[in-house]
Design a protein around this motif. Structure first.
Motif, PDB file in Angstrom:
ATOM      1  N   SER A 259      25.765  14.967  25.724  1.00 32.91           N
ATOM      2  CA  SER A 259      25.383  13.583  25.576  1.00 32.91           C
ATOM      3  C   SER A 259      25.304  12.588  25.483  1.00 32.91           C
ATOM      4  O   SER A 259      25.257  11.154  25.973  1.00 32.91           O
ATOM      5  N   LEU A 260      24.958  13.154  24.062  1.00 33.19           N
ATOM      6  CA  LEU A 260      25.870  11.188  22.918  1.00 33.19           C
ATOM      7  C   LEU A 260      27.005  11.426  23.569  1.00 33.19           C
ATOM      8  O   LEU A 260      27.275   9.341  22.998  1.00 33.19           O
ATOM      9  N   LEU A 261      28.157  12.205  23.724  1.00 31.36           N
ATOM     10  CA  LEU A 261      28.803  11.663  24.463  1.00 31.36           C
ATOM     11  C   LEU A 261      29.680  10.767  25.491  1.00 31.36           C
ATOM     12  O   LEU A 261      30.036   9.626  25.272  1.00 31.36           O
ATOM     13  N   ALA A 262      28.035  10.819  25.683  1.00 33.00           N
ATOM     14  CA  ALA A 262      28.508   9.942  27.655  1.00 33.00           C
ATOM     15  C   ALA A 262      27.573   9.214  27.387  1.00 33.00           C
ATOM     16  O   ALA A 262      28.236   7.600  28.149  1.00 33.00           O
ATOM     17  N   LEU A 263      26.443   8.778  26.373  1.00 33.77           N
ATOM     18  CA  LEU A 263      25.794   7.532  26.259  1.00 33.77           C
ATOM     19  C   LEU A 263      26.503   6.320  25.379  1.00 33.77           C
ATOM     20  O   LEU A 263      26.672   5.153  26.012  1.00 33.77           O
ATOM     21  N   LEU A 264      28.022   6.711  24.510  1.00 36.22           N
ATOM     22  CA  LEU A 264      28.871   6.449  24.081  1.00 36.22           C
ATOM     23  C   LEU A 264      29.712   5.992  25.334  1.00 36.22           C
ATOM     24  O   LEU A 264      30.337   4.815  25.278  1.00 36.22           O
ATOM     25  N   ALA A 265      30.391   6.683  26.571  1.00 36.90           N
ATOM     26  CA  ALA A 265      30.866   6.606  27.273  1.00 36.90           C
ATOM     27  C   ALA A 265      30.798   5.198  28.151  1.00 36.90           C
ATOM     28  O   ALA A 265      30.331   4.288  27.978  1.00 36.90           O
ATOM     29  N   LEU A 266      28.982   4.984  28.070  1.00 36.34           N
ATOM     30  CA  LEU A 266      28.250   4.313  29.086  1.00 36.34           C
ATOM     31  C   LEU A 266      28.035   2.387  28.299  1.00 36.34           C
ATOM     32  O   LEU A 266      28.196   1.365  29.218  1.00 36.34           O
ATOM     33  N   LEU A 267      27.608   2.902  27.441  1.00 41.10           N
ATOM     34  CA  LEU A 267      27.553   2.442  26.116  1.00 41.10           C
ATOM     35  C   LEU A 267      28.902   1.352  25.592  1.00 41.10           C
ATOM     36  O   LEU A 267      29.338  -0.404  26.441  1.00 41.10           O
ATOM     37  N   THR A 268      30.555   2.265  25.980  1.00 46.32           N
ATOM     38  CA  THR A 268      31.367   0.924  25.708  1.00 46.32           C
ATOM     39  C   THR A 268      31.927   0.399  27.309  1.00 46.32           C
ATOM     40  O   THR A 268      32.631  -0.731  27.039  1.00 46.32           O
ATOM     41  N   LEU A 269      31.784   1.398  28.174  1.00 43.77           N
ATOM     42  CA  LEU A 269      31.536   0.523  29.530  1.00 43.77           C
ATOM     43  C   LEU A 269      31.448  -0.830  30.237  1.00 43.77           C
ATOM     44  O   LEU A 269      31.644  -1.715  30.084  1.00 43.77           O
ATOM     45  N   ALA A 270      29.564  -1.261  29.344  1.00 46.37           N
ATOM     46  CA  ALA A 270      28.776  -2.344  29.514  1.00 46.37           C
ATOM     47  C   ALA A 270      29.394  -2.852  28.219  1.00 46.37           C
ATOM     48  O   ALA A 270      29.900  -4.269  28.668  1.00 46.37           O
ATOM     49  N   ILE A 271      29.516  -3.141  27.319  1.00 45.51           N
ATOM     50  CA  ILE A 271      30.280  -3.858  26.581  1.00 45.51           C
ATOM     51  C   ILE A 271      31.995  -4.109  27.144  1.00 45.51           C
ATOM     52  O   ILE A 271      32.582  -5.319  26.286  1.00 45.51           O
TER      53      ILE A 271
END
Length: 285
Positions: free
Chosen positions: A255-267
């Motif tokens: 889930s940490l990697l998934a959160l990183l993916a979501l943050l990456t998509l937002a930025i």
């Protein structure tokens, strides 16, 4: 004002065709993107928030997080410097070997990460070409942190350069020539003219580079040795936990990697808008 023919053709499609296309697109996104993402967080929290936090505070998980941040913290700045230098050289100067350099930048895109890891094993492994030198210096690369950093740097080094080169080619050299004609030095021209013109593309490239560095599995898996608590990054730690049937902990770390993916998509969405504005300005000029 008349509507362009291509746009008019798309708008004039029957309603059922448009609804069908939208439905297919949304179904595809839901099945292959949203559903797996929801499944990760559902499984991570299945046994409660306390179990979730315990999995993240586990010493091996903390070591994996630290190593992932370390590898990305070295690889991303190194690729930032390389990407800027390569893009500046390719777009602003003519020199022998320019085409060859451009081709080399794309090499990690055409080589499997696993193959890249095997190359480092052949070079720095127990029977590698550089083994005599490593024995003399006492440096351990394979199955150690240096190998992980090297593998991560290799698979991520095209990202910054590949974002900068198209934009810098569009902008041309007019601004730099004006600055030089007014008496600016090469470094002054770079810092006050070239760099501000490409800042959004640069940030976009760094973002993609960091996301790939933190999520890299193939090359790192080959050179790491899977030493628990020492050479496991986050993706490798997830694999080990899953293979041990510790699904709650595996999904918690994932889930940490998934959160990183979501943050990456937002930025990424924000930077794409700014990057697109930069390209539009370049076309106008």
């Amino acid at each position: 004002m008349s509507i362009p023919s291509a746009t008019q053709s798309a708008v004039s499609e029957p309603l059922w065709v448009r609804l069908l296309l939208i439905g297919v697109a949304l179904s595809f996104l839901g099945l292959f993107l949203l559903l797996p993402l929801v499944a990760v967080f559902t499984e991570a929290l299945r046994n409660g928030f306390h179990t979730y936090v315990e999995a993240l505070l586990d010493p091996d998980a903390q070591a994996a997080i630290g190593l992932t941040l370390l590898a990305a913290g070295i690889a991303v700045p190194a690729n930032l410097v390389f990407g800027l230098a390569a893009a500046w050289a390719i777009t602003k100067f003519d020199f022998r070997g320019k085409t060859f350099l451009t081709t080399l930048i794309d090499l990690p895109f055409s080589v499997s990460p696993v193959v890249a890891g095997l190359i480092y094993v052949l070079m720095f492994g127990a029977s590698g070409w550089a083994r005599p030198l490593l024995d003399t210096t006492g440096l351990q690369i394979i199955f150690a942190v240096p190998g992980i950093v090297l593998a991560t740097t290799f698979v991520t080094f095209p990202f910054v350069a590949r974002e900068l080169i198209p934009l810098m080619q569009e902008q041309g050299t007019d601004d730099e020539q004006v600055a030089l004609s007014l008496g600016a030095s090469g470094w002054q021209t770079f810092w006050h003219v070239t760099l501000p013109n490409v800042k959004w593309a640069l940030l976009y490239g760094v973002l993609l580079c960091n996301a790939r560095a933190m999520g890299e599995f193939g090359a790192v898996s080959v050179v790491s040795g899977h030493i628990r608590g020492e050479t496991n990054t986050l993706p490798l730690h997830v694999e080990i936990l899953y293979n041990e049937y510790n699904f709650a902990a595996a999904f918690a770390v994932a889930s940490l990697l998934a959160l990183l993916a979501l943050l990456t998509l937002a930025i990424k969405s924000f930077l794409e808008a700014r990057h697109g504005a930069s390209l539009s300005r370049a076309h106008r000029h």
